[in-house]
Scaffold this motif. Structure first.
Motif, PDB file in Angstrom:
ATOM      1  N   VAL A 227       0.839  -1.199   0.000  1.00  0.00           N
ATOM      2  CA  VAL A 227       0.000   0.000   0.000  1.00  0.00           C
ATOM      3  C   VAL A 227       0.881   1.259   0.000  1.00  0.00           C
ATOM      4  CG1 VAL A 227      -1.889   1.165   1.217  1.00  0.00           C
ATOM      5  CG2 VAL A 227      -1.606  -1.316   1.446  1.00  0.00           C
ATOM      6  N   PRO A 228       0.640   2.201  -0.912  1.00  0.00           N
ATOM      7  CA  PRO A 228       1.405   3.456  -0.856  1.00  0.00           C
ATOM      8  C   PRO A 228       0.878   4.328   0.284  1.00  0.00           C
ATOM      9  CG  PRO A 228      -0.226   3.577  -2.595  1.00  0.00           C
ATOM     10  CD  PRO A 228      -0.339   2.197  -1.996  1.00  0.00           C
ATOM     11  N   PRO A 229       1.688   5.257   0.781  1.00  0.00           N
ATOM     12  CA  PRO A 229       1.210   6.082   1.898  1.00  0.00           C
ATOM     13  C   PRO A 229       0.141   7.076   1.462  1.00  0.00           C
ATOM     14  CG  PRO A 229       3.411   6.761   1.226  1.00  0.00           C
ATOM     15  CD  PRO A 229       3.082   5.558   0.410  1.00  0.00           C
ATOM     16  N   THR A 230      -0.791   7.328   2.357  1.00  0.00           N
ATOM     17  CA  THR A 230      -1.798   8.363   2.127  1.00  0.00           C
ATOM     18  C   THR A 230      -1.274   9.628   2.795  1.00  0.00           C
ATOM     19  OG1 THR A 230      -3.517   6.712   2.323  1.00  0.00           O
ATOM     20  CG2 THR A 230      -4.208   9.000   2.598  1.00  0.00           C
ATOM     21  N   HIS A 231      -1.235  10.711   2.043  1.00  0.00           N
ATOM     22  CA  HIS A 231      -0.707  11.954   2.622  1.00  0.00           C
ATOM     23  C   HIS A 231      -1.851  12.716   3.274  1.00  0.00           C
ATOM     24  CE1 HIS A 231       3.093  10.967   0.961  1.00  0.00           C
ATOM     25  NE2 HIS A 231       2.607  10.909  -0.268  1.00  0.00           N
ATOM     26  N   ILE A 232      -2.197  12.291   4.487  1.00  0.00           N
ATOM     27  CA  ILE A 232      -3.379  12.898   5.105  1.00  0.00           C
ATOM     28  C   ILE A 232      -3.153  14.369   5.431  1.00  0.00           C
ATOM     29  CG2 ILE A 232      -4.574  10.888   6.046  1.00  0.00           C
ATOM     30  CD1 ILE A 232      -3.153  11.340   8.597  1.00  0.00           C
ATOM     31  N   SER A 233      -1.903  14.771   5.639  1.00  0.00           N
ATOM     32  CA  SER A 233      -1.686  16.191   5.960  1.00  0.00           C
ATOM     33  C   SER A 233      -2.118  17.068   4.792  1.00  0.00           C
ATOM     34  CB  SER A 233      -0.239  16.459   6.330  1.00  0.00           C
ATOM     35  OG  SER A 233       0.618  15.588   5.685  1.00  0.00           O
ATOM     36  N   GLU A 234      -1.930  16.566   3.567  1.00  0.00           N
ATOM     37  CA  GLU A 234      -2.345  17.335   2.387  1.00  0.00           C
ATOM     38  C   GLU A 234      -3.855  17.566   2.406  1.00  0.00           C
ATOM     39  OE1 GLU A 234      -1.165  15.658  -1.545  1.00  0.00           O
ATOM     40  OE2 GLU A 234       0.830  16.027  -0.735  1.00  0.00           O
ATOM     41  N   LEU A 235      -4.578  16.543   2.909  1.00  0.00           N
ATOM     42  CA  LEU A 235      -6.042  16.624   2.885  1.00  0.00           C
ATOM     43  C   LEU A 235      -6.578  17.450   4.039  1.00  0.00           C
ATOM     44  CD1 LEU A 235      -6.916  12.871   2.285  1.00  0.00           C
ATOM     45  CD2 LEU A 235      -7.081  14.737   0.659  1.00  0.00           C
ATOM     46  N   LEU A 236      -5.889  17.372   5.161  1.00  0.00           N
ATOM     47  CA  LEU A 236      -6.520  17.889   6.377  1.00  0.00           C
ATOM     48  C   LEU A 236      -5.936  19.173   6.937  1.00  0.00           C
ATOM     49  CD1 LEU A 236      -7.073  14.544   8.272  1.00  0.00           C
ATOM     50  CD2 LEU A 236      -8.660  15.784   6.842  1.00  0.00           C
ATOM     51  N   LEU A 237      -4.686  19.462   6.613  1.00  0.00           N
ATOM     52  CA  LEU A 237      -4.099  20.645   7.254  1.00  0.00           C
ATOM     53  C   LEU A 237      -4.333  21.891   6.422  1.00  0.00           C
ATOM     54  CD1 LEU A 237      -0.736  19.276   8.600  1.00  0.00           C
ATOM     55  CD2 LEU A 237      -2.592  20.203   9.942  1.00  0.00           C
ATOM     56  N   LYS A 238      -4.831  22.912   7.070  1.00  0.00           N
ATOM     57  CA  LYS A 238      -5.017  24.179   6.347  1.00  0.00           C
ATOM     58  C   LYS A 238      -3.687  24.932   6.394  1.00  0.00           C
ATOM     59  CE  LYS A 238      -9.897  25.024   7.047  1.00  0.00           C
ATOM     60  NZ  LYS A 238     -10.218  24.057   8.106  1.00  0.00           N
ATOM     61  N   PRO A 239      -3.188  25.362   5.227  1.00  0.00           N
ATOM     62  CA  PRO A 239      -1.879  26.015   5.211  1.00  0.00           C
ATOM     63  C   PRO A 239      -1.809  27.219   6.142  1.00  0.00           C
ATOM     64  CG  PRO A 239      -2.697  25.699   2.969  1.00  0.00           C
ATOM     65  CD  PRO A 239      -3.788  25.252   3.891  1.00  0.00           C
ATOM     66  N   THR A 240      -2.938  27.864   6.381  1.00  0.00           N
ATOM     67  CA  THR A 240      -2.897  29.077   7.197  1.00  0.00           C
ATOM     68  C   THR A 240      -3.003  28.789   8.692  1.00  0.00           C
ATOM     69  OG1 THR A 240      -5.252  29.200   6.790  1.00  0.00           O
ATOM     70  CG2 THR A 240      -3.854  30.651   5.463  1.00  0.00           C
ATOM     71  N   ALA A 241      -3.298  27.549   9.038  1.00  0.00           N
ATOM     72  CA  ALA A 241      -3.519  27.233  10.461  1.00  0.00           C
ATOM     73  C   ALA A 241      -2.209  27.343  11.248  1.00  0.00           C
ATOM     74  CB  ALA A 241      -4.082  25.826  10.586  1.00  0.00           C
ATOM     75  N   GLU A 242      -2.334  27.618  12.542  1.00  0.00           N
ATOM     76  CA  GLU A 242      -1.149  27.621  13.397  1.00  0.00           C
ATOM     77  C   GLU A 242      -0.650  26.182  13.519  1.00  0.00           C
ATOM     78  OE1 GLU A 242      -1.012  29.086  17.644  1.00  0.00           O
ATOM     79  OE2 GLU A 242      -1.632  30.850  16.469  1.00  0.00           O
ATOM     80  N   LEU A 243       0.646  25.984  13.419  1.00  0.00           N
ATOM     81  CA  LEU A 243       1.154  24.611  13.435  1.00  0.00           C
ATOM     82  C   LEU A 243       1.652  24.247  14.828  1.00  0.00           C
ATOM     83  CD1 LEU A 243       3.277  24.661  10.137  1.00  0.00           C
ATOM     84  CD2 LEU A 243       0.910  23.917  10.436  1.00  0.00           C
ATOM     85  N   HIS A 244       1.287  23.050  15.257  1.00  0.00           N
ATOM     86  CA  HIS A 244       1.870  22.523  16.498  1.00  0.00           C
ATOM     87  C   HIS A 244       2.810  21.383  16.103  1.00  0.00           C
ATOM     88  CE1 HIS A 244       2.161  21.442  20.764  1.00  0.00           C
ATOM     89  NE2 HIS A 244       2.260  20.211  20.296  1.00  0.00           N
ATOM     90  N   ILE A 245       4.082  21.593  16.403  1.00  0.00           N
ATOM     91  CA  ILE A 245       5.119  20.648  15.955  1.00  0.00           C
ATOM     92  C   ILE A 245       5.353  19.562  17.002  1.00  0.00           C
ATOM     93  CG2 ILE A 245       7.605  20.498  15.448  1.00  0.00           C
ATOM     94  CD1 ILE A 245       6.071  22.001  13.318  1.00  0.00           C
ATOM     95  N   GLU A 246       5.566  18.332  16.528  1.00  0.00           N
ATOM     96  CA  GLU A 246       5.979  17.246  17.432  1.00  0.00           C
ATOM     97  C   GLU A 246       7.109  16.438  16.781  1.00  0.00           C
ATOM     98  OE1 GLU A 246       2.882  14.914  19.258  1.00  0.00           O
ATOM     99  OE2 GLU A 246       1.497  16.615  19.201  1.00  0.00           O
TER     100      GLU A 246
END
Ligand SMILES: Nc1ncnc2c1ncn2[C@@H]1O[C@H](COP(=O)(O)OP(=O)(O)OP(=O)(O)O)[C@@H](O)[C@H]1O
Length: 418
Positions: A227-246
């Motif tokens: 199975v290839p990876p699903t890039h969920i960040s592309e689908l779910l993260l809004k570019p303008t949102a504040e990012l919380h890094i881990e």
């Protein structure tokens, strides 16, 4: 993860070619990866103790590493629908204990910038017994960097990554494999989406059917498809949102002072010079990663975030890279001298503090001359001062992570959010 003994590769090639984004099929062998299909439930009912009702249903693939495949799963045992985890299924011959010991040291802390381990268990399969860890799901910083760069605050991102590393170092843990690929972005919005809606958002994965050209010795070792990876960040993260890094992947983390620390394995582009020197001159690495080698890697990451280029281009473990490191630091350590003088390429280089300072000055001039950037000339001056204190060729001269966080680059109020 640490491999206890090497897995003899099972020579296999497949009809219809293989997507580059998937794991090596020959690693599905005794001691290797566990074959998983979409829709599988872990742990399988046969492995579940009656007292334990946890059930993770595999929905899509998140990625793979040398020691695991990582899957997006919904927790069927949670009362609310839509509770998701990243399920890391380790190769059977990995040593799961070290990663677990590391997580045990990390006390909970609400605002922390390090991945959380929520659950851990083992499963038995055709390739052996596998440790399985359930983590919170993170988006890929690489992908977010592509989407969100025009909107982000580089100082804040550097601070969050440094805080993640400070959290580890405070608890006596060296990350050991800090690079851009091991930086994640929280996705709290994921848990607001019910399972059916979430799957509807994914395109059907273009799986590679596992149809070996040769009859495999142990067909039960193989999955029916990759199975290839699903890039969920592309689908779910809004570019303008504040990012919380881990920070993620503590599979190579080391407890400071531990007698069983494995040799360092940091990628060349962020590998500290003392480790690189051993690798180049002896072709092996015996020393372990340290808090100081983490600081070097952090400086390389911060450089990339702020300048949008990597510090060491096309980096591979070679004498050329040693030369670039010495040029950036303005110094050849005495312990490198005899190797240096015997190397035709290296001995011709002009290495001095003055030459290094001039390079940093040019970087400041070029970066501040660019129109429309988030940072002022003064910001670049302060930032390069910090980097120069972190990128010391002698590890004992590098700032500690607490000193990094106390530097004006981090303590100044960030009025440059864009
Ligand atoms: N918590 C997570 N959320 C989302 N994706 C994840 C998560 N953890 C891991 N991944 C994905 O799975 C990949 C492999 O994970 P990880 O690096 O932890 O595995 P590993 O087998 O220890 O790899 P390595 O070869 O880097 O040591 C990551 O690059 C990332 O794409």
């Amino acid at each position: 993860m640490t491999v206890q003994k090497p897995v003899p590769p099972q020579r296999l090639s497949l009809h219809w070619g293989v997507d580059e984004d998937v794991e090596e099929i020959s690693r599905y062998t005794y001691g290797g990866y566990h074959p998983i299909q979409l829709g599988d439930v872990l742990p399988p009912p046969a492995d579940t103790e009656p007292s334990n009702s946890r059930k993770y249903r595999i929905l899509s693939k998140l990625g793979h590493g040398s020691f695991s495949t990582v899957w997006l799963a919904s927790a069927q045992h949670h009362s609310a629908s839509g509770r998701y985890f990243a399920i890391k299924v380790c190769v059977a011959n990995a040593d799961p204990q070290r990663e677990l010991d590391v997580f045990r040291l990390l006390s909970s802390d609400e605002g922390r910038h390090v991945l959380r381990l929520h659950d851990s268990f083992t499963i038995d399969g055709p390739n052996g017994t596998h440790a399985v860890h359930a983590f919170n799901v993170l988006g890929s910083f690489h992908i977010v960097a592509r989407l969100a760069r025009p909107h982000w605050n580089p100082r804040d991102l550097c601070r969050q990554i440094a805080q993640g590393l400070a959290f580890l170092h405070r608890h006596g843990v060296v990350h050991g494999d800090l690079h851009m690929g091991n930086i994640g972005v929280s996705m709290p919005q994921l848990d607001d989406i019910i399972e059916e809606d979430l799957i509807d958002r994914f395109d059907p994965p273009e799986c590679t059917i596992v149809f070996p050209r040769q009859t495999p010795a142990r067909p039960e070792s193989l999955p029916p498809y990759l199975v290839p990876p699903t890039h969920i960040s592309e689908l779910l993260l809004k570019p303008t949102a504040e990012l919380h890094i881990e920070l993620l992947d503590l599979g190579n983390a080391i407890i400071v002072g531990s007698s069983s620390a494995p040799p360092a394995c940091t990628p060349a582009a962020v590998c500290a010079p003392e480790i690189m020197f051993e690798q180049v001159t002896t072709s092996v690495v015996t020393q372990s990663a340290t808090t100081a080698s983490d600081i070097w890697a952090l400086a390389c990451i911060m450089y990339e975030i702020v300048f949008n280029v990597v510090l060491f281009h096309l980096a591979s473990h070679d004498d050329y890279l040693l030369g670039k490191m010495a040029a950036v630091c303005g110094k050849v350590p005495p312990s490198w001298r005899s190797f240096w003088d015997s190397n035709e390429h290296l001995r011709k280089l002009d290495i001095s503090q003055e030459a290094a300072d001039q390079k940093w000055q040019r970087k400041i001039d070029n970066s501040s001359a660019r129109k429309g950037g988030a940072l002022s000339r003064e910001d670049f001056v302060i930032f390069c001062d910090l980097l120069q204190r972190m990128l010391k060729i002698d590890p004992s001269d590098r700032l500690t992570i607490e000193e990094v966080l106390a530097h004006p680059w981090h303590t100044q109020t960030a009025d440059n959010s864009i």
